[in-house]
Design an enzyme around this catalytic site. Sequence first.
Site, PDB file in Angstrom:
ATOM      1  N   HIS A 201       0.823  -1.210   0.000  1.00  8.92           N
ATOM      2  CA  HIS A 201       0.000   0.000   0.000  1.00  8.92           C
ATOM      3  C   HIS A 201       0.856   1.259   0.000  1.00  8.92           C
ATOM      4  CE1 HIS A 201      -3.548  -2.366   0.648  1.00  8.92           C
ATOM      5  NE2 HIS A 201      -3.124  -2.826   1.807  1.00  8.92           N
TER       6      HIS A 201
ATOM      7  N   HIS B  40       5.679   7.095   6.365  1.00 12.62           N
ATOM      8  CA  HIS B  40       5.404   6.479   5.065  1.00 12.62           C
ATOM      9  C   HIS B  40       4.991   7.585   4.115  1.00 12.62           C
ATOM     10  CE1 HIS B  40       1.528   6.713   7.095  1.00 12.62           C
ATOM     11  NE2 HIS B  40       1.116   7.093   5.911  1.00 12.62           N
TER      12      HIS B  40
ATOM     13  N   HIS C 131       2.724   8.981   0.426  1.00 10.16           N
ATOM     14  CA  HIS C 131       1.625   8.845  -0.540  1.00 10.16           C
ATOM     15  C   HIS C 131       2.060   9.554  -1.810  1.00 10.16           C
ATOM     16  CE1 HIS C 131      -1.250   7.445   2.567  1.00 10.16           C
ATOM     17  NE2 HIS C 131      -0.502   8.194   3.367  1.00 10.16           N
TER      18      HIS C 131
ATOM     19  N   HIS D  56       3.900  11.110   5.877  1.00 10.97           N
ATOM     20  CA  HIS D  56       3.204  11.047   7.168  1.00 10.97           C
ATOM     21  C   HIS D  56       4.099  10.434   8.229  1.00 10.97           C
ATOM     22  CE1 HIS D  56      -0.988  11.051   5.060  1.00 10.97           C
ATOM     23  NE2 HIS D  56      -0.509  12.265   5.227  1.00 10.97           N
TER      24      HIS D  56
ATOM     25  N   THR E 138      -6.033   7.417   7.316  1.00 10.84           N
ATOM     26  CA  THR E 138      -6.513   7.546   5.931  1.00 10.84           C
ATOM     27  C   THR E 138      -6.534   6.201   5.215  1.00 10.84           C
ATOM     28  OG1 THR E 138      -4.322   7.982   4.999  1.00 10.84           O
ATOM     29  CG2 THR E 138      -5.579   9.885   5.807  1.00 10.84           C
ATOM     30  N   THR E 139      -6.321   5.114   5.979  1.00  9.69           N
ATOM     31  CA  THR E 139      -6.443   3.774   5.406  1.00  9.69           C
ATOM     32  C   THR E 139      -7.368   2.979   6.313  1.00  9.69           C
ATOM     33  OG1 THR E 139      -4.520   3.058   6.679  1.00  9.69           O
ATOM     34  CG2 THR E 139      -4.116   3.803   4.429  1.00  9.69           C
TER      35      THR E 139
END
Length: 602
Positions: A87, A114, A116, A140, A222-223
């Site tokens: 992801h 991590h 995005h 993040h 957000t996941t």
Amino acid sequence: MDHSSLLLCSIVGALLMFSARASDWCYTGCESHTPSHWGDLPGSFCDGKRQSPINIDTRYVDKDSKLVAFNLINFTSNITSMINNGHTVKCTFGDDVEVSGGGLNGAYSADQFHLHWGDTNHHPGSEHMINGHRSPMEMHIVSLKKGLTADEAMAQSEGIAVLGFFINATEDGDMTGSWNTLTSYLTDQIDTKVSIEEDLSIQDLIKNVDLTKFYRYLGSLTTPTCNEAVVWTVFHEPIKINKKLIERFPANTGLSNIYRPTQALNNRQVFASPASPLPPSHPWCYDDHCEHTSSHWHLLHHSHCDGESQSPINIETRNTVVDKNLDAFVFTKFDDKHAIKYITNTGHAVKCVLKDGVAEVSGGGLGHVYSTLQFHFHWGTESHDSHGSEHKVDSKQYPMEMHIVNKRKDLSLEEAVQTPNGLAVLGFFIEAVSTTKSSSSSSSSSSSSSADSGHADSGHAETSTPSNMEVWKKLTHYLSAIKTVDQRANVTDEISIDDLLGNVNTRAYYRYNGSLTTPTCNEAVVWTIFKETLKVNQSLMSLFPTQAGYGNVFRPLQSLHNRTVYSTVASAASGPAPAPAPAVLFLLPLLLLCTVSFNLRQ
Ligand SMILES: *[C@@H]1O[C@H](CO)[C@@H](O)[C@H](O)[C@H]1NC(C)=O
Ligand SMILES: *[C@@H]1O[C@H](CO)[C@@H](O)[C@H](O)[C@H]1NC(C)=O
Ligand SMILES: *[C@@H]1O[C@H](CO)[C@@H](O)[C@H](O)[C@H]1NC(C)=O
Ligand SMILES: *[C@@H]1O[C@H](CO)[C@@H](O)[C@H](O)[C@H]1NC(C)=O
Ligand SMILES: *[C@@H]1O[C@H](CO)[C@@H](O)[C@H](O)[C@H]1NC(C)=O
Ligand SMILES: *[C@@H]1O[C@H](CO)[C@@H](O)[C@H](O)[C@H]1NC(C)=O
Ligand SMILES: *[C@@H]1O[C@H](CO)[C@@H](O)[C@H](O)[C@H]1NC(C)=O
Ligand SMILES: [Zn+2]
Ligand SMILES: [Zn+2]
């Protein structure tokens, strides 16, 4: 699995649930578990009301002085591993890394960071947006509240603190620094942990960002499972890296467009640290040069502009009710020739701010003592027949209107704007010194001309000797020093409010409950509209639009709804009292005729 990965693994693993696994989700391509279906996953909060990410609309952000500097401990410790979990890519560090300060409620232990991103076609992939703008990437840093287990943190409103950094692309940025080092470890091998043995820290990655400029709101992971447990920090300034390094993320990981779409704000307030640059506070306008023209003011943040007691209104004199309690005003220090502190161009008006605690207003049926704060002007255009008053009387609009704004002395300004009679505004119409030769018949000549234009004049008109023109000359002289919005000029000339008002009859007035006539239109105003007009030289009046550089700064009329407009005895009588000039007597039958035919036409 992103923010919640470790936490979820332990929960799912421990429970050995035999159902759709919460990790069976994706951003694109997995049919039934794309973001719009995340709410269907077991244990999911993804359909909740405080979800992340969001679009941060800086027009509606409020500054919060509690959002002080962060205290970041061990941010220089080495990054020790990276994993592509299918992801995102996620990194961990060697030492314990701690986040506190920044208005957070305690200390948080950083767990991982991590990223995005978008895709190799330069489609941007940040999760948060600023004013509808998506950045190329977002980083993040995820921290759990100290002393809480992962489960406990996920169950608390602010159990998790995430620091979000935008990443912007540069054409020719450094290709050899820390981001080059980090991206050299990117892999498309899913779930294979890569050790990093480099001199590379979080501090190296974020080093140029001003950490005092940030936004704050309460949201979620957000996941999936989107737990509403996150106190979000989104930094204003982006990390800047070469776009070729940004391309490595989608190119070398096999992961593209790994960001959740923005979620509804649902009445949440976003705050900004004091150092954050917010847009100038002129999000509204009168004309069509902005998004929030007057018919859209009600959409503005904290707006009351679609209330039922709004201003300005048309005062229909025949519907006013005489109120004997509307007695004479007591104006304190209106004769002070040094009461004006400065004059400023607000971009919507010209405003004269008074010295604190000098002038006061009481009496006039107000029932309280009010401190005079400022006066300002509304105007039309520079044309001789321009109409720029906010209020109208029997549908007649005047060239200008002056508002003297007063605050109840026993309340703070913040309290006053929330209190129905917290403010008292005195409104004076301004019109040109009569240009007709016979000055004593100015009243009758303007009466007949307003009758010509379809407005029966019922005797409310406008008689006073010209205001002190010297003092208006002094005041308007300052306009050339405030041609730019937000400019101010200290007023050093001797100008009193009394001088500006001249000998206008302040015993004859209308009274109603209304609102501020500019956003946020608080219904906190006891309005007084004086019947007699101030008389100012036309060429001085035209300086307002020409020097300020804008015109037609008046709000359209608002509905009266069920309000009553009261009037003093003096203003209900047939005109304030100059001995009727022969011309008036002569014109009277004609006026009556006009009134009758006007009424028949309605
Ligand atoms: C910072 O790192 C050092 C070295 O590992 C460690 O001893 C210390 O406890 C860490 N500080 C915090 C506040 O976690
Ligand atoms: C991001 O980079 C673009 C192009 O270099 C630039 O136009 C834009 O202003 C930058 N945005 C920020 C927030 O720095
Ligand atoms: C970080 O890693 C580098 C390379 O392994 C090493 O030389 C350095 O001492 C490490 N720094 C810290 C603070 O541990
Ligand atoms: C205006 O007055 C303020 C305070 O009285 C003073 O600090 C400021 O310097 C003055 N500005 C100008 C341009 O004279
Ligand atoms: C304004 O509203 C108050 C109640 O909030 C009422 O007592 C007062 O009579 C009203 N005044 C006018 C002029 O309508
Ligand atoms: C208005 O002011 C202008 C310029 O100061 C002057 O020429 C003119 O006579 C004045 N008009 C009246 C009616 O006072
Ligand atoms: C006007 O109507 C509203 C509700 O429709 C009511 O709350 C308010 O008291 C009324 N005001 C007057 C002055 O009648
Ligand atoms: Zn994230
Ligand atoms: Zn006003």
